[in-house]
Design an enzyme around this catalytic site. Structure first.
Site, PDB file in Angstrom:
ATOM      1  N   CYS A   1       1.181   1.610   5.122  1.00 44.15           N
ATOM      2  CA  CYS A   1       0.948   0.252   4.615  1.00 44.15           C
ATOM      3  C   CYS A   1      -0.512  -0.158   4.709  1.00 44.15           C
ATOM      4  O   CYS A   1      -0.846  -1.347   4.658  1.00 44.15           O
ATOM      5  CB  CYS A   1       1.835  -0.761   5.353  1.00 44.15           C
ATOM      6  SG  CYS A   1       3.594  -0.389   5.238  1.00 44.15           S
TER       7      CYS A   1
ATOM      8  N   ASP B   1       0.841  -1.191   0.000  1.00 46.39           N
ATOM      9  CA  ASP B   1       0.000   0.000   0.000  1.00 46.39           C
ATOM     10  C   ASP B   1       0.878   1.243   0.000  1.00 46.39           C
ATOM     11  O   ASP B   1       1.826   1.334  -0.780  1.00 46.39           O
ATOM     12  CB  ASP B   1      -0.948  -0.042   1.207  1.00 46.39           C
ATOM     13  CG  ASP B   1      -2.210   0.759   0.992  1.00 46.39           C
ATOM     14  OD1 ASP B   1      -2.132   1.996   1.021  1.00 46.39           O
ATOM     15  OD2 ASP B   1      -3.292   0.156   0.814  1.00 46.39           O
ATOM     16  N   ILE B   2       0.601   2.186   0.872  1.00 50.31           N
ATOM     17  CA  ILE B   2       1.330   3.451   0.874  1.00 50.31           C
ATOM     18  C   ILE B   2       2.407   3.450   1.954  1.00 50.31           C
ATOM     19  O   ILE B   2       2.222   2.864   3.027  1.00 50.31           O
ATOM     20  CB  ILE B   2       0.370   4.651   1.072  1.00 50.31           C
ATOM     21  CG1 ILE B   2       1.050   5.968   0.688  1.00 50.31           C
ATOM     22  CG2 ILE B   2      -0.184   4.696   2.492  1.00 50.31           C
ATOM     23  CD1 ILE B   2       0.089   7.133   0.537  1.00 50.31           C
TER      24      ILE B   2
ATOM     25  N   GLY C   1       8.120  -3.741  -0.053  1.00 51.77           N
ATOM     26  CA  GLY C   1       7.236  -3.891  -1.200  1.00 51.77           C
ATOM     27  C   GLY C   1       8.087  -4.168  -2.425  1.00 51.77           C
ATOM     28  O   GLY C   1       9.052  -3.445  -2.675  1.00 51.77           O
TER      29      GLY C   1
END
Length: 242
Positions: free
Chosen positions: A193, A93-94, A164
């Site tokens: 995340c 994710d982020i 990631g």
């Protein structure tokens, strides 16, 4: 023993580092494609392995399966904070990258190591866990989540290293970010995340002091060589597996 070329990129803009990884990925894929099509010259071409170490100016990156709403601020606020944003092709994710972080991008042909992405992720985690161990920080894994955590089985669980990756025909890019002296305030503007009920931490926060970032890179390089049973070849010297 496999050989991995170690390159310290210093502080580098995120997009530039990403483009560099894609360049080496393409070179490896071109060799694999030529081999598949029976080009005999390609059979003698080696696909090199690389480990890039660096840090980035302030940047948020969103993985291909990430939720854009996990970025909690608008463009103007990002401009005020001097932080950029990239939507990437890695998993996850982020997350945030910035000064005081050790970022590692392995570009490996896993066909020369092991063709198991789960094992690859666990091996990267192990290199970080062993690195932290040398600083007296006990770290581990959180079931069902990637990365490296402290007190993972308690309500105080907090992430110290995000991960990631992307793999194309078993060649990897992207990697991990270990919070060394990171300004953790930047995580307040995202849902790290995509996990809403866990915190983040850094080596500095856990140890109560600033940590020598060059030393962390050296320890990590040695542990990376150990867990991947490889020799890291830097311009000055090789770092053999122990």
């Amino acid at each position: 023993m496999k050989t991995v070329i170690l390159k310290d990129l210093g502080t580098i803009e995120y997009g530039e580092a990403w483009a560099l990884q894609e360049q080496y990925l393409k070179a490896g894929l071109d060799i694999k494609s030529a081999r598949f099509h029976g080009e005999t010259a390609a059979l003698e071409q080696a696909i090199a392995h690389y480990l890039f170490l660096c840090q980035h100016p302030h940047v948020y990156t969103l993985g291909k399966s990430g939720i854009p709403e996990n970025l909690l601020i608008n463009d103007q606020r990002m401009k005020d904070l001097e932080v950029t944003f990239y939507k990437t092709n890695r998993g996850g994710d982020i997350t945030y990258h910035g000064p005081g972080q050790m970022v590692a991008y392995p570009v490996l042909d896993l066909e020369q190591f092991f063709t198991d992405l789960g094992r690859y992720m666990r091996t990267l985690e192990e290199a970080v866990i062993l690195t932290l161990q040398e600083y007296g920080i006990v770290a581990g894994r959180l079931p069902g989540s990637t990365g490296v955590w402290l007190d993972a089985d308690t309500p105080q669980a907090r992430k110290i290293c995000a991960m990631g990756v992307k793999s194309s025909r078993w060649i990897t890019i992207h990697g991990l970010a270990l919070n060394v002296n990171t300004n953790l305030d930047y995580f307040n503007y995202i849902v790290p995340c995509g996990i809403v009920d866990k915190g983040v931490t850094s080596m500095k926060q856990e140890l109560g002091r600033k940590v020598d970032e060059e030393g962390v890179k050296q320890v990590f390089a040695r542990q990376f060589a150990h867990v991947f049973e490889a020799a890291l070849i830097a311009p000055a010297a090789a770092v053999p597996a122990s």
